[in-house]
Design an enzyme around this catalytic site. Structure first.
Site, PDB file in Angstrom:
ATOM      1  CG  ASP B 172      37.464   6.258  10.491  1.00 42.83           C
ATOM      2  OD1 ASP B 172      36.264   5.759  10.746  1.00 42.83           O
ATOM      3  OD2 ASP B 172      38.019   6.927  11.189  1.00 42.83           O
ATOM      4  CG  HIS B 234      35.630  -0.750  13.138  1.00 43.66           C
ATOM      5  ND1 HIS B 234      35.008  -1.800  12.161  1.00 43.66           N
ATOM      6  CD2 HIS B 234      34.765   0.231  13.255  1.00 43.66           C
ATOM      7  CE1 HIS B 234      33.962  -1.368  12.137  1.00 43.66           C
ATOM      8  NE2 HIS B 234      33.601   0.041  12.611  1.00 43.66           N
ATOM      9  CG  HIS B 465      33.569   7.203  15.335  1.00 46.51           C
ATOM     10  ND1 HIS B 465      33.531   6.031  15.018  1.00 46.51           N
ATOM     11  CD2 HIS B 465      32.498   7.594  16.390  1.00 46.51           C
ATOM     12  CE1 HIS B 465      32.723   5.376  16.069  1.00 46.51           C
ATOM     13  NE2 HIS B 465      31.978   6.287  16.728  1.00 46.51           N
ATOM     14  CG  ASP B 643      35.002 -22.051  12.593  1.00 51.01           C
ATOM     15  OD1 ASP B 643      35.400 -21.640  11.623  1.00 51.01           O
ATOM     16  OD2 ASP B 643      35.615 -23.149  13.099  1.00 51.01           O
ATOM     17  CB  SER B 647      38.362 -24.988  10.781  1.00 49.45           C
ATOM     18  OG  SER B 647      36.833 -25.078  10.975  1.00 49.45           O
ATOM     19  CG  ASP B 683      26.991 -32.087   5.412  1.00 52.78           C
ATOM     20  OD1 ASP B 683      26.640 -33.139   6.036  1.00 52.78           O
ATOM     21  OD2 ASP B 683      27.713 -32.079   4.648  1.00 52.78           O
ATOM     22  CD  GLU B 694      29.838 -25.964   0.296  1.00 54.24           C
ATOM     23  OE1 GLU B 694      30.685 -26.476  -0.364  1.00 54.24           O
ATOM     24  OE2 GLU B 694      29.189 -26.747   1.085  1.00 54.24           O
TER      25      GLU B 694
END
Lengths: 194, 731
Positions: B172, B234, B465, B643, B647, B683, B694
């Site tokens: 890994d 993964h 792993h 999302d 974005s 917001d 945020e």
């Protein structure tokens, strides 16, 4: 003018040094060599329930196989992890002086471990800060609070329950000053501060 | 008398020596103990995170299958199940199209021309070492060439150490570029004389996952017969959503990131599953099970398994045109109970044969979902138009996804084989049981190894792993070798990395290393101390996040409501809530520093000790805050799923839907008012959309300096000034 004994002393030192053989072979010094293994069934457990739970937890951490037991060769380490510092010889005696094969292959369960641990805790050999300092003072040739790092290395690797080079390096890492000397009180404070 | 006089100094010398030796050995044992439980803390938390991700995915899958088409939630999440938007190869080639992308003059990174040469591959290494980024045009081009190559490779690569060639095998890497550079430095870059096998998990957690991929792919293109890549668990977009790779790509490639990710989905599915060396040594990422059959694995269509977590779709449709995966999902694990694995120092007891493991039952969700559905029907009208289109496309997808008709039993079988390959772990007891800790694959025992090797006439399994302190570990009578190449994985100084060289004698020769000069300056004691503090910090956060449940558990023991519990009860209560199987008694002195009288612990004081404070959160309900904190990874994952255009922003409306989803998943009430309060707090420019980062930051839901935030693993905090450690009594 008493006859000087000193020249003989080093010779005496050299003599028994090879005698302490690796692990289970009994040594001539303090304890009777051929004494039978301690009778663990007669040891009375004086731990509180809380303590027993603590020890059980630690014991479990060393069980790498999942059978609720640990190997003989792990017993000393478990005891040390729990704050005692038995010599390998003391532990060997508790286990009945096993052979190297036994040490690697035989396992003991927690109930068997407890009386061994009790015995170690009961034994009077409790070293304090002063004892360590006293011990190191032996090597303080000039009586100025320092010992030679090189001498300490030789002692640790040839006497008692010998340490190997890696162990000694780890122990002494960063302790020697530019002259190769160690201030042993500071040293002991350092090593006891874990 | 004179005799004893001369012997006295000698005897004291021995005494002194023995004293020091005994002390030293005690110190070593205690340090080793601390190291072990610290390791155990990290590993438990890591595995339970993986389990949580799988559960989340299963949950979302369940929603998919149970929501009516008019449900808003379904629309929000359906896209992650729509694995192949574009199906025909020619369409893919068009999708890869990089030709329109212009490389501006100011670009100072490497320029690639194809076919790739070794100088370019090495140049890429250098560029990444100097922190340059490859332009998306070249990334896409590189990925296209990679895909073309991978498609031609078999599921299982077979290589030989003919003559005197030694093969180098790496485990890994997890986005840790420094380790890959170190390996190439020590061992040389791949070449005709120096073949390499990379055993999966190239991405996630570390911060340079995409760079590692680009390097591995470019060397593979230059030396297609000397560089082999195996798929890891993964290499899977569902996992990437949670563990940082998705975020890394979107951050580094703001314009084309989404396309790059989509292509990588395809490429991951085309990665080979295993490599066999000289017909005797099997190299694969996770492991095997008692049913692993290489002849089946050789024949599967591996690219159908875009995510190893999602069983293949059946061709059976309901009248609504949705695919029904419920029957296959029955094999997935129950979410109603959390199983735990004991320390890496101890191994799990067998739980029973695999066949009788529970079916998943999310029936406890069903009532909540119904309630939700009813609410949603009222709001769904404006979504219907969009939905109709979605549905139409879904139908198309289902019909066109796979032209190979596979009977459902075969599909299940195949899927399980692949899952086992990527997710399993070895155990010390004989047998084979489900790997509930991770949520995928199984635990397999030495008898399974023995049987497998005999059946296939092989002698060694090399897998990865699992993180190992020395970078490698043999087990099963030295017939299984675990190899891990990401050093300092949990924290600086936590472990070494290793790679293995295999010559014609097929005797593994292990080379260890540790990246970062910082670690060499730390003594063993400082290293353990540092990692320990890090682990304890993480553990305290976890404990705090479970405050309500812990309080409940304590109260059960504290029937007289004294605010005190004894040690035994404290340990039981904590374990019953956390399910981490840690040595709580031993950790107690580190976790509970408030003074206890006569062995009792005042748990209210303790919670005060643990409390994590955040800004501007006084008006937010404390238990909600706690929930957010505990499930922050899940929350962030859901955000990223919602999302859809990647974005980094989601609309207020979708934000509300996210909460509804979360409240169903967590089975707890989050009122509209709670949500409004939250929304207002975040917001700040009131433009109707919420910045995910945020949000997470506003509630201190991410430690800005944590590895996760920087794209690295979630455990490491910033490296503090080392000189401060000197005087630290805790170190």
């Amino acid at each position: 003018m008493a006859p000087k004994k000193d020249p003989k002393a080093p010779a005496k030192k050299a003599e028994p040094a090879p005698a302490p053989a690796p692990a289970p072979a009994p040594e001539p010094a303090p304890a009777p060599a051929a004494a039978p293994a301690i009778d663990l069934s007669s040891v009375k457990i004086e731990f509180s329930a809380d303590q027993v739970d603590d020890y059980r937890e630690a014991f479990g951490l060393f069980d790498r196989v999942g059978d609720n037991k640990v190997a003989y060769n792990q017993i000393a380490d478990i005891m040390r992890a729990l704050g005692q510092n038995p010599t390998n010889k003391e532990v060997s005696k508790l286990l009945g002086n096993p052979t190297p094969e036994d040490m690697a292959n035989k396992r003991v369960e927690f109930e068997g471990f407890l009386p061994m641990f009790q015995t170690i805790i009961n034994s009077p050999n409790k070293a304090q800060f002063e004892d360590y300092v006293e011990g190191l003072r032996v090597f303080d040739k000039e009586g100025n609070g320092t010992v030679m790092g090189a001498e300490l290395r030789i002692v640790l690797s040839t006497l008692g329950e010998k340490m190997n080079e890696t162990e000694i390096d780890a122990l002494m890492a960063g302790q020697e000053d530019e002259n190769g000397c160690i201030n042993y009180e500071a040293f002991v404070k350092h090593i006891m501060s874990v | 008398m004179s005799h004893s006089g001369s012997a006295a100094p000698y005897i004291s010398a021995i005494k002194a020596a023995v004293l020091i030796q005994r002390w030293y050995r005690q110190y070593v044992a205690r340090t080793e103990m601390r190291r072990r439980y610290t390791w155990h803390i990290f590993q438990s938390i890591e595995y339970s995170g993986e389990q949580a991700q799988i559960k989340l995915y299963n949950f979302l899958g369940y929603l998919m299958d149970n929501f009516t088409p008019s449900s808003t939630e379904r629309n929000l999440i359906s896209h992650i199940f729509r694995e192949n938007d574009v199906c025909w190869d020619s369409e893919w080639e068009r999708y890869f199209c990089y030709k329109n992308i212009e490389v501006p003059e100011v670009y100072s990174g490497p320029h690639l021309t194809f076919p790739l040469t070794v100088e370019q591959a090495v140049g890429l290494l250098e560029a990444f070492r100097n922190k340059k980024q490859l332009h998306s045009r070249y990334v896409l081009q590189l990925l296209l060439e990679t895909w073309k190559l991978l498609r031609m490779l078999p599921n299982i690569n077979r290589i030989s150490t003919c003559h005197s060639k030694e093969v180098t095998i790496c485990g890994d890497l997890h986005g840790q570029l420094e380790d890959l550079l170190l390996i190439f430095y020590k061992n040389g870059t791949p070449s005709l004389e120096k073949p390499y096998v990379f055993n999966g998990d190239f991405v996630d957690r570390g911060k340079d996952s995409i760079e590692i991929l680009l390097i591995l792919f470019s060397f593979m293109l230059v030396y297609p017969r000397d560089v082999y890549l195996n798929r890891g668990n993964h290499e899977d977009h569902i996992i990437n959503l949670r563990y940082g790779f998705t975020k890394e790509v979107l951050t580094k490639y703001k314009i084309h990131g989404k396309r790059i990710l989509k292509l990588l989905q395809k490429i991951f599915s085309w990665l080979p599953l295993a490599t066999i060396i000289d017909q005797k040594v099997l190299v694969l990422h996770g492991g095997i099970s008692d049913t692993t059959d290489l002849s089946i694995l050789t024949k599967v269509n591996r690219h159908n398994y875009v995510s190893a977590l999602r069983p293949p779709k059946r061709r059976n449709h309901s009248s609504a045109g949705m695919s029904i995966d419920i029957e296959i999902d029955d094999d997935l694990w129950s979410t109603s109970k959390i199983y735990q694995r004991r320390a890496s120092l101890t191994y799990p007891k067998p739980l029973g044969p695999r066949e009788c493991f529970h079916n998943r039952s999310l029936q406890d969700f069903s009532t909540r979902i119904k309630a939700n559905m009813e609410n949603e029907l009222e709001n769904s009208k404006r979504r219907e138009v969009i939905l109709a289109a979605t549905l139409h496309r879904s139908q198309q997808d289902i019909l066109s996804v796979s032209t190979d008709s596979v009977s459902s039993d075969n599909a299940k079988d195949e899927w399980r084989q692949i899952l086992d390959l990527l997710w399993s772990d070895p155990m010390n007891q004989d047998g084979c049981v489900p790997n509930e800790v991770r949520g995928g694959g199984c635990y397999w025992g030495p008898d399974v190894t023995e049987d497998f090797l005999n059946r296939h006439n092989m002698q060694l399994i090399i897998r990865s792993h699992e993180c190992k302190q020395e970078g490698y570990e043999f087990c099963h009578n030295r017939k299984v070798l675990t190899l891990f190449s990401a050093s300092n994985y949990y924290d600086v100084g936590s472990n070494r990395g290793a790679y293995v060289k295999l010559g014609p004698d097929l005797v593994p020769y292990v080379v260890q290393y540790q990246a970062s000069s910082m670690t060499r300056e730390l003594t063993a004691r400082q290293s353990v101390g540092r990692t320990e503090r890090s682990a304890l910090k993480v553990l305290r956060e976890q404990l705090f996040a479970h405050k309500s449940d812990l309080l409940c558990a304590f109260k059960k023991f504290d029937t007289k409501n004294t605010g005190l519990v004894c040690l035994i009860d404290w340990a039981s209560a904590v374990e019953s809530v956390m399910h981490l199987n840690l040595p709580w008694r031993m950790l107690r002195c580190q976790l509970v520093t408030c003074k206890t009288s006569d062995g009792m612990i005042n748990y209210y004081d303790w919670f005060n000790e643990l409390a994590i404070k955040g800004p501007n959160t006084d008006h937010i309900d404390q238990s909600l805050l706690e929930t957010l904190y505990r499930h922050r990874s899940t929350l962030e994952t859901i955000f990223r799923i919602v999302d859809t255009d990647n974005s980094g922003f989601i609309s207020m409306e979708d934000f509300r839907q996210t909460w509804k989803l979360l409240s169903v998943y967590l089975k707890m009430e989050i009122t509209d008012e709670d949500i409004s309060n939250l929304a207002e707090t975040i917001d700040s420019n009131h433009d109707g959309s919420i910045d995910i980062d945020e949000f997470m930051e506003a509630f201190r839901l991410t430690d800005k300096k944590s590895r996760l935030e920087r794209g690295r693993s979630m455990f490491m905090h910033t490296t503090s000034d080392l000189t401060k450690l000197e005087s630290d009594p805790n170190v």
